[in-house]
Scaffold this motif. Structure first.
Motif, PDB file in Angstrom:
ATOM      1  N   ILE A 379       1.849  36.134  38.002  1.00  0.00           N
ATOM      2  CA  ILE A 379       3.134  35.617  37.728  1.00  0.00           C
ATOM      3  C   ILE A 379       4.076  36.584  37.349  1.00  0.00           C
ATOM      4  CG2 ILE A 379       4.356  34.278  35.625  1.00  0.00           C
ATOM      5  CD1 ILE A 379       1.733  33.331  34.981  1.00  0.00           C
ATOM      6  N   PRO A 380       5.296  36.230  38.356  1.00  0.00           N
ATOM      7  CA  PRO A 380       6.342  37.366  38.065  1.00  0.00           C
ATOM      8  C   PRO A 380       7.195  37.372  36.923  1.00  0.00           C
ATOM      9  CG  PRO A 380       7.004  35.535  39.382  1.00  0.00           C
ATOM     10  CD  PRO A 380       5.643  35.327  39.227  1.00  0.00           C
ATOM     11  N   THR A 381       7.217  38.598  36.129  1.00  0.00           N
ATOM     12  CA  THR A 381       7.906  38.539  34.926  1.00  0.00           C
ATOM     13  C   THR A 381       8.526  39.801  34.642  1.00  0.00           C
ATOM     14  OG1 THR A 381       5.549  40.043  34.255  1.00  0.00           O
ATOM     15  CG2 THR A 381       5.696  37.506  33.717  1.00  0.00           C
ATOM     16  N   PRO A 382       9.587  39.652  33.752  1.00  0.00           N
ATOM     17  CA  PRO A 382      10.753  40.759  33.603  1.00  0.00           C
ATOM     18  C   PRO A 382       9.807  41.880  32.805  1.00  0.00           C
ATOM     19  CG  PRO A 382      11.266  38.692  32.650  1.00  0.00           C
ATOM     20  CD  PRO A 382      10.106  38.414  33.225  1.00  0.00           C
ATOM     21  N   HIS A 383      10.361  42.968  32.976  1.00  0.00           N
ATOM     22  CA  HIS A 383       9.530  44.195  32.330  1.00  0.00           C
ATOM     23  C   HIS A 383      10.497  45.302  32.257  1.00  0.00           C
ATOM     24  CE1 HIS A 383       6.479  46.764  30.386  1.00  0.00           C
ATOM     25  NE2 HIS A 383       6.611  47.444  31.539  1.00  0.00           N
ATOM     26  N   GLU A 384      11.037  45.897  31.137  1.00  0.00           N
ATOM     27  CA  GLU A 384      12.006  47.062  30.829  1.00  0.00           C
ATOM     28  C   GLU A 384      12.876  47.083  31.962  1.00  0.00           C
ATOM     29  OE1 GLU A 384       9.146  50.109  30.597  1.00  0.00           O
ATOM     30  OE2 GLU A 384       8.262  49.589  28.891  1.00  0.00           O
ATOM     31  N   THR A 400      -3.061  43.175  33.246  1.00  0.00           N
ATOM     32  CA  THR A 400      -2.874  44.154  34.029  1.00  0.00           C
ATOM     33  C   THR A 400      -1.623  43.838  34.877  1.00  0.00           C
ATOM     34  OG1 THR A 400      -4.494  43.771  35.606  1.00  0.00           O
ATOM     35  CG2 THR A 400      -5.102  45.376  33.833  1.00  0.00           C
ATOM     36  N   ALA A 401      -0.938  44.626  35.230  1.00  0.00           N
ATOM     37  CA  ALA A 401       0.138  44.166  36.199  1.00  0.00           C
ATOM     38  C   ALA A 401       0.536  45.241  37.104  1.00  0.00           C
ATOM     39  CB  ALA A 401       1.611  43.856  35.258  1.00  0.00           C
ATOM     40  N   LEU A 402       1.282  44.909  38.413  1.00  0.00           N
ATOM     41  CA  LEU A 402       1.800  45.942  39.258  1.00  0.00           C
ATOM     42  C   LEU A 402       3.264  45.689  39.142  1.00  0.00           C
ATOM     43  CD1 LEU A 402      -0.120  45.509  42.310  1.00  0.00           C
ATOM     44  CD2 LEU A 402      -0.207  47.384  41.093  1.00  0.00           C
ATOM     45  N   PRO A 403       4.208  46.776  38.989  1.00  0.00           N
ATOM     46  CA  PRO A 403       5.480  46.786  39.098  1.00  0.00           C
ATOM     47  C   PRO A 403       5.770  46.501  40.439  1.00  0.00           C
ATOM     48  CG  PRO A 403       4.750  49.234  39.025  1.00  0.00           C
ATOM     49  CD  PRO A 403       3.557  48.401  38.822  1.00  0.00           C
ATOM     50  N   LEU A 404       7.283  45.687  40.556  1.00  0.00           N
ATOM     51  CA  LEU A 404       7.766  45.622  41.954  1.00  0.00           C
ATOM     52  C   LEU A 404       8.428  46.723  42.481  1.00  0.00           C
ATOM     53  CD1 LEU A 404       8.991  41.919  41.773  1.00  0.00           C
ATOM     54  CD2 LEU A 404       6.911  42.737  42.372  1.00  0.00           C
ATOM     55  N   SER A 405       8.542  47.039  43.699  1.00  0.00           N
ATOM     56  CA  SER A 405       9.145  48.238  44.198  1.00  0.00           C
ATOM     57  C   SER A 405      10.716  48.277  44.383  1.00  0.00           C
ATOM     58  CB  SER A 405       8.817  48.567  45.500  1.00  0.00           C
ATOM     59  OG  SER A 405       9.247  47.351  46.342  1.00  0.00           O
ATOM     60  N   PRO A 406      11.366  49.208  44.001  1.00  0.00           N
ATOM     61  CA  PRO A 406      12.995  49.185  44.097  1.00  0.00           C
ATOM     62  C   PRO A 406      13.281  48.244  45.289  1.00  0.00           C
ATOM     63  CG  PRO A 406      12.147  51.288  43.673  1.00  0.00           C
ATOM     64  CD  PRO A 406      11.005  50.654  44.011  1.00  0.00           C
ATOM     65  N   ALA A 407      12.790  48.271  46.413  1.00  0.00           N
ATOM     66  CA  ALA A 407      12.954  47.714  47.740  1.00  0.00           C
ATOM     67  C   ALA A 407      12.700  46.143  47.478  1.00  0.00           C
ATOM     68  CB  ALA A 407      12.216  47.762  48.865  1.00  0.00           C
ATOM     69  N   ALA A 408      11.728  45.739  46.584  1.00  0.00           N
ATOM     70  CA  ALA A 408      11.659  44.346  46.230  1.00  0.00           C
ATOM     71  C   ALA A 408      12.724  43.715  45.356  1.00  0.00           C
ATOM     72  CB  ALA A 408      10.156  44.024  45.624  1.00  0.00           C
ATOM     73  N   ILE A 409      13.030  44.641  44.297  1.00  0.00           N
ATOM     74  CA  ILE A 409      13.955  44.224  43.206  1.00  0.00           C
ATOM     75  C   ILE A 409      15.245  43.972  43.970  1.00  0.00           C
ATOM     76  CG2 ILE A 409      15.364  44.854  41.167  1.00  0.00           C
ATOM     77  CD1 ILE A 409      12.468  44.472  40.604  1.00  0.00           C
ATOM     78  N   SER A 410      15.865  44.582  45.071  1.00  0.00           N
ATOM     79  CA  SER A 410      17.076  44.528  45.507  1.00  0.00           C
ATOM     80  C   SER A 410      16.977  43.364  46.532  1.00  0.00           C
ATOM     81  CB  SER A 410      17.381  45.777  46.463  1.00  0.00           C
ATOM     82  OG  SER A 410      16.557  46.122  47.433  1.00  0.00           O
ATOM     83  N   ARG A 411      15.978  42.706  46.995  1.00  0.00           N
ATOM     84  CA  ARG A 411      16.066  41.617  47.981  1.00  0.00           C
ATOM     85  C   ARG A 411      16.107  40.346  47.261  1.00  0.00           C
ATOM     86  NH1 ARG A 411      10.545  43.251  51.516  1.00  0.00           N
ATOM     87  NH2 ARG A 411      11.386  45.039  52.459  1.00  0.00           N
ATOM     88  N   PRO A 412      16.918  39.398  47.843  1.00  0.00           N
ATOM     89  CA  PRO A 412      17.021  38.012  47.512  1.00  0.00           C
ATOM     90  C   PRO A 412      15.578  37.373  47.299  1.00  0.00           C
ATOM     91  CG  PRO A 412      18.427  38.379  49.342  1.00  0.00           C
ATOM     92  CD  PRO A 412      17.745  39.445  49.205  1.00  0.00           C
ATOM     93  N   GLY A 413      14.754  37.953  48.040  1.00  0.00           N
ATOM     94  CA  GLY A 413      13.516  37.216  47.902  1.00  0.00           C
ATOM     95  C   GLY A 413      12.780  37.089  46.737  1.00  0.00           C
ATOM     96  N   LEU A 414      13.347  38.300  45.530  1.00  0.00           N
ATOM     97  CA  LEU A 414      12.809  38.223  44.193  1.00  0.00           C
ATOM     98  C   LEU A 414      13.052  36.907  43.578  1.00  0.00           C
ATOM     99  CD1 LEU A 414      11.526  39.521  41.656  1.00  0.00           C
ATOM    100  CD2 LEU A 414      13.932  40.511  41.511  1.00  0.00           C
ATOM    101  N   TRP A 415      14.414  36.308  43.880  1.00  0.00           N
ATOM    102  CA  TRP A 415      14.730  35.237  42.888  1.00  0.00           C
ATOM    103  C   TRP A 415      14.008  33.956  43.611  1.00  0.00           C
ATOM    104  CZ3 TRP A 415      16.002  37.099  38.900  1.00  0.00           C
ATOM    105  CH2 TRP A 415      16.806  38.195  38.851  1.00  0.00           C
ATOM    106  N   ARG A 416      13.684  33.999  44.896  1.00  0.00           N
ATOM    107  CA  ARG A 416      12.736  32.834  45.490  1.00  0.00           C
ATOM    108  C   ARG A 416      11.425  32.917  44.884  1.00  0.00           C
ATOM    109  NH1 ARG A 416      12.412  31.680  51.795  1.00  0.00           N
ATOM    110  NH2 ARG A 416      12.248  29.397  51.830  1.00  0.00           N
ATOM    111  N   LEU A 417      10.994  34.098  44.609  1.00  0.00           N
ATOM    112  CA  LEU A 417       9.566  34.147  44.277  1.00  0.00           C
ATOM    113  C   LEU A 417       9.529  33.818  42.759  1.00  0.00           C
ATOM    114  CD1 LEU A 417       6.703  35.276  44.539  1.00  0.00           C
ATOM    115  CD2 LEU A 417       7.585  37.389  43.457  1.00  0.00           C
ATOM    116  N   VAL A 418      10.720  34.120  41.866  1.00  0.00           N
ATOM    117  CA  VAL A 418      10.688  33.611  40.522  1.00  0.00           C
ATOM    118  C   VAL A 418      10.772  32.006  40.387  1.00  0.00           C
ATOM    119  CG1 VAL A 418      12.071  33.931  38.342  1.00  0.00           C
ATOM    120  CG2 VAL A 418      11.507  35.862  39.794  1.00  0.00           C
ATOM    121  N   ALA A 419      11.543  31.546  41.246  1.00  0.00           N
ATOM    122  CA  ALA A 419      11.777  30.136  41.225  1.00  0.00           C
ATOM    123  C   ALA A 419      10.550  29.468  41.907  1.00  0.00           C
ATOM    124  CB  ALA A 419      12.950  29.816  42.155  1.00  0.00           C
TER     125      ALA A 419
END
Length: 454
Positions: A379-384, A400-419
C-alpha cells in the motif's frame, strides 16, 4: 485484434507514446470526430483518415501484427513514432465503439505500405541467411589488445585523479568546479572507456548537490576505485564478474548462450534521454520460466527508439542473455507471434525479500543501480514528508516497507499509484535500488489489467 478480436486498452496504447506531449495530443484525437474511412483487418492492420488543418486528411495506418512491435505510417510531417495521429487511431480502435470496424480490406495506400514492409522484411531475412564474410581473427585480437592498453592507461590516470582528490579532502571538491571532472571524463573517452567517462561525469555532479554530498562523493569514489582495480585485475576475477567489469568500463558485449523461448509479458517501458541519446528500457517477464529480462534500444537525441512493446501484452519469443553476473539484460530474438493480451502477471514478494534480492544482486555487480522486483500486497503510504510502499499484512508495528526513490516522488505516476490503491493493497512492479523503489507498473488485487506508472 491480434488474437483475433481482442483489442488493447487505452493504457496499452498510450504506453507507446514517445513522450508526454505526444501522449496528450494523441488523447485528443482518440475520439470518432476527426476520423473517417477507418477500419481494421483480421491480420492486424488498422487504418483511417484524420482531418487536419489542410485540405487533405492525413492517411494513417498501423501494423499491429508485426512481431517486432507495432509499425506506423502517417502522411503528416511529424518525425515522432508513433505520431499523435497513430496514437489517436489506436485509441479510437481500442474504444471498440464501432468507429473502427473489424474485417475490412485495407485501402490501396495502406496496402501499398504493407506490401513494401513485407518485401523489406523478406529481403532482411534473406540477407541474414547469407554467409557473412570471414573475419580476420588476428586483426581483431590486435585491435582488442590495443584498446585494452588504452583503457588500462586511462584507468591508471583516473586512479591518480581520485588519489589527488582524497589527498586534498572531499570537502574542497566543490571549489574545483565541474570543468575539472569534464576534462577527466574526456580523457576517459580518449582512452576508449565510455563507461568510466559516464561515471566520472556523474561524480562531478555530486559536489554541492545537497546535504550530505561529501559522503555521497566518497561512496562513488570508492565504487569507481573498485571498478578501476577490477579492470586492472580482470584476469584473476571469476568469469561472470570479469564480464561485468568489462561491460561497466564500456567494452561492447554480445548476447551469448542458448536462447530462451517463453511467453514474455511486457511489464514496463520507459525512456531516458541525454544530449546525445535516447535510451528505452523494456522489462519482460517470462510467464513460464519466471525470469525477468531487460531489453535496451536506442535512438538519436530527440527521437524515440524504434522498438516499442505495449505494456500488458505478451509475445511468444526467444531472448538471449548478455554475459555478466547479476545481468538481466537480454536481446530479443525470433518472435513467433505478435504481442497479444494475457491474463498472467508476475509473482510478487514482500518488501523485505525485495531488499534481500537487491543485496544479492549487488554481490555479483557492485555497480548495479537497481534490480527488478515485483512487490505483492503493498500500500502506498506517506512517511516523514515522503512516500513508501508498506506491506499490508501483519500488525502495524511489525510491517516492513520500502521508501520510494526521489525519481518516483517527482513523477505524476505516484499520484496515479495512490489513486489506484485508494488504501487497498496492490501488486507493483518496479526497480529496487540504493535510492529506494521506483514503481513502474501496478495491478489492483482482483484485476489482471496492468496500469503503467511511467
Amino acid at each position: 485484434m491480434t488474437q483475433q478480436g481482442v483489442r488493447w486498452t487505452a493504457d496499452q496504447v498510450l504506453a507507446l507514446a514517445p513522450d508526454a506531449p505526444s501522449r496528450k495530443a494523441g488523447s485528443k484525437l482518440g475520439v470518432a470526430g476527426p476520423w473517417s474511412e477507418a477500419g481494421s483487418s483480421g491480420e492486424g492492420t488498422v487504418w483511417g483518415l484524420c482531418k487536419g488543418s489542410g485540405s487533405k486528411p492525413y492517411q494513417t495506418v498501423v501494423d499491429i501484427a508485426d512481431a517486432a512491435g507495432p509499425a506506423y505510417k502517417c502522411s503528416c510531417p511529424s518525425r515522432k513514432f508513433p505520431c499523435k495521429h497513430a496514437l489517436g487511431l489506436l485509441l479510437v480502435w481500442a474504444g471498440a465503439d464501432g468507429t473502427v470496424p473489424d474485417g475490412g480490406e485495407p485501402p490501396p495506400w495502406a496496402e501499398e505500405w504493407l506490401m513494401s514492409r513485407r518485401k523489406k522484411a523478406e529481403d532482411k531475412r534473406s540477407s541474414a541467411a547469407a554467409p557473412a564474410p570471414a573475419a580476420d581473427p588476428e586483426a581483431a585480437r590486435k585491435r582488442a589488445a590495443k584498446r585494452a592498453e588504452r583503457i588500462s592507461a586511462g584507468a591508471s590516470e583516473l586512479e591518480q585523479r581520485l588519489s589527488d582528490l582524497l589527498r586534498g579532502g572531499t570537502a574542497s571538491a566543490d571549489q574545483a568546479g565541474y570543468g575539472a571532472w569534464e576534462e577527466t571524463a574526456a580523457r576517459m573517452v580518449d582512452a576508449q572507456a565510455p563507461g568510466l567517462a559516464a561515471r566520472v561525469r556523474e561524480l562531478g555532479a555530486i559536489p554541492s548537490s545537497g546535504p550530505g554530498w561529501p559522503a555521497r562523493l566518497l561512496e562513488e569514489c570508492a565504487l569507481l576505485h573498485l571498478l578501476d582495480q577490477g579492470w586492472h585485475h580482470r584476469d584473476r576475477l571469476p568469469t561472470d564478474l570479469a564480464a561485468t567489469v568489462r561491460s561497466r568500463v564500456g567494452l561492447p558485449a554480445h548476447p551469448e548462450g542458448p536462447p530462451l523461448r517463453d511467453h514474455w509479458l511486457v511489464l514496463a517501458q520507459y525512456d531516458t534521454a541525454d544530449s546525445k541519446l535516447t535510451t528505452r528500457r523494456i522489462w519482460l517477464y517470462g510467464t513460464e520460466s519466471g525470469r525477468t529480462a531487460l531489453l535496451l534500444s536506442y535512438g538519436a537525441a530527440g527521437r524515440a527508439p524504434t522498438l516499442a512493446l505495449p505494456v500488458g501484452l505478451a509475445l511468444d519469443a526467444e531472448v538471449t542473455s548478455y554475459p555478466g553476473a547479476s545481468q538481466p539484460r537480454a536481446e530479443l530474438g525470433e518472435q513467433f507471434a505478435a504481442p497479444a493480451p494475457t491474463a498472467h502477471r508476475p509473482r510478487g514478494v514482500r518488501t523485505e525479500e525485495a531488499a534481500v534480492r537487491y543485496g544479492e544482486a549487488l554481490r555479483g555487480d557492485p555497480w548495479l543501480e537497481s534490480w527488478p522486483v515485483t512487490l505483492s500486497e503493498v500500500i502506498p503510504t506517506p512517511h516523514e514528508g515522503s512516500w513508501q510502499l508498506t506491506d499490508s499484512e501483519g500488525t502495524t508495528a511489525l510491517r516492513t516497507a520500502l521508501p520510494l526513490s526521489p525519481a518516483a516522488i517527482s513523477r505524476p505516476g505516484l499520484w496515479r499509484l495512490v489513486a489506484l490503491s485508494g488504501g487497498a493493497p496492490l501488486t507493483v512492479f518496479g526497480e529496487c535500488g540504493h535510492q529506494g523503489f521506483t514503481p513502474l507498473t501496478a495491478w489492483q488485487k482482483d484485476s489482471r489489467e496492468p496500469v503503467p506508472l511511467c
